[in-house]
Enzyme design. Structure first.
Site, PDB file in Angstrom:
ATOM      1  N   CYS A  15     -16.010  -3.968   6.391  1.00 54.11           N
ATOM      2  CA  CYS A  15     -14.730  -3.810   5.696  1.00 54.11           C
ATOM      3  C   CYS A  15     -14.488  -4.888   4.648  1.00 54.11           C
ATOM      4  CB  CYS A  15     -13.593  -3.791   6.719  1.00 54.11           C
ATOM      5  SG  CYS A  15     -13.550  -2.255   7.677  1.00 54.11           S
ATOM      6  N   SER A  46       1.437   3.251   3.538  1.00 55.65           N
ATOM      7  CA  SER A  46       0.080   2.691   3.668  1.00 55.65           C
ATOM      8  C   SER A  46      -0.451   2.924   5.075  1.00 55.65           C
ATOM      9  CB  SER A  46       0.092   1.192   3.348  1.00 55.65           C
ATOM     10  OG  SER A  46       0.519   0.964   2.026  1.00 55.65           O
TER      11      SER A  46
END
Length: 343
Positions: A15, A46
């Site tokens: 990530c 989000s």
């Protein structure tokens, strides 16, 4: 491909490879608005996945995630990438139904390596209770792998990431420091012990932690990945409240503190700090601890916002699944900063 050098094909893996939050928010702002009453979760927040209502009692969660390798073992890479992708379903309050592979791989390299990546991913889908149905692959000099995942949830039980209530306690289920440890290990700077701790954490499904948490008065949930602990915590903040973090309670892989002190940090962590500089205030923290809180995580834990009267019991229940789980903060009335971190 020499499997001992799998992650040397990449400039950054896991990530850490995510685009910066600010860049993504600007890009998403150009997408046309989709006016559909059945789209319960989309670009407006989000959140960790999209949710589309099918019936009054059933909604579909859609999510996908993929990235370059952060480990050399292709089988472990497959397991970690799949675990990371599956996590978004649990962060939305759902259960996994099906998954599709997303694969980028050099066509001139050994297909047995690709087979090990896919085997690792398939095992995690099976553990999650889902079915792997196929996927799509392309030729690419840099290997990448992940999943497109479909889950289900009752429309009334969706876990939004910004529905915290004042007084809620914030729990974190996995230790931080994974980004610094895996990157430093690649450079020969982290110990085998810390690396093994990171591997163990990244391979654990968040399924079990959420199954324990959903039995309590849980108001919000998200998972911690490339935007780091503070980046994802910031996404939990809505108008009307802030979140106070007690840094002394935050779990992390112990060697990460030494790595941060020696400036063995990641580019992703620097991007996270830049984006959050006007949203977070620190009171008495050391530089290494700040870096740990910004550190991008691959397949990190859940951040849970739970009713204060349930927090102690939930913490005890979660520690049966995640021994490192800690109560790290509290939702408070709005202050100047979104997040206030004290030593």
């Amino acid at each position: 491909m020499d499997t001992r050098k799998l992650n040397t094909f990449t400039s950054c893996g896991g990530c850490i490879a995510k685009l910066p939050q600010g860049m993504l928010k600007d890009a998403v702002s150009n997408i046309p608005h989709f006016d559909n009453p059945n789209l319960l979760v989309g670009f407006g927040t989000s959140d960790d996945g999209a949710v589309y209502k099918l019936t009054d009692n059933l909604a579909m969660i859609s999510t996908l995630d993929f990235f370059p390798p952060m480990v050399n073992d292709p089988y472990l890479f497959g397991k970690i990438a799949a675990t990371n992708a599956l996590s978004d379903i649990y962060a939305m309050g759902g259960e996994v139904v099906s998954a599709l592979n997303i694969v980028c791989f050099p066509e001139e390299e050994d297909p047995a390596v690709l087979g090990e990546i896919l085997r690792g991913g398939a095992e995690k889908v099976l553990e999650a209770g889902g079915v792997l149905c196929g996927g799509h692959s392309i030729n690419d000099k840099e290997p990448k792998y992940g999943l497109s995942v479909t889950g289900i949830v009752h429309p009334d039980k969706i876990m939004y990431n910004n529905r915290c209530k004042i007084g809620d306690r914030i729990l974190l289920t996995k230790p931080l420091g994974v980004g610094m440890v895996t990157t430093s290990y690649k450079a020969g700077e982290a110990t085998e012990e810390s690396y093994r701790q990171a591997l163990s954490s990244m391979q654990r499904l968040n399924k079990y932690a959420f199954e324990a948490a959903k039995l309590y008065r849980l108001h919000s949930c998200t998972d911690v990945t490339g935007f780091g602990f503070l980046g994802h915590l910031n996404e939990m903040v809505a108008p009307g409240y802030s979140i106070h973090v007690d840094a002394g309670e935050v779990p992390y892989i112990r060697e990460a503190e030494r790595l941060a002190a020696e400036y063995l940090i990641t580019g992703g962590g620097v991007k996270n700090r830049t984006f959050l500089q006007n949203k977070v205030s620190f009171q008495g923290l050391s530089m290494p601890m700040e870096e740990i809180l910004f550190d991008p995580q691959t397949s990190g834990g859940l951040l849970l916002s739970v009713h204060p009267d349930d927090a102690g019991a939930l913490l005890e229940a979660l520690r049966g699944q995640e021994p490192s789980c800690c109560m790290v903060g509290e939702v408070i009335p709005r202050e100047e900063s979104h997040i206030i971190v004290t030593a």
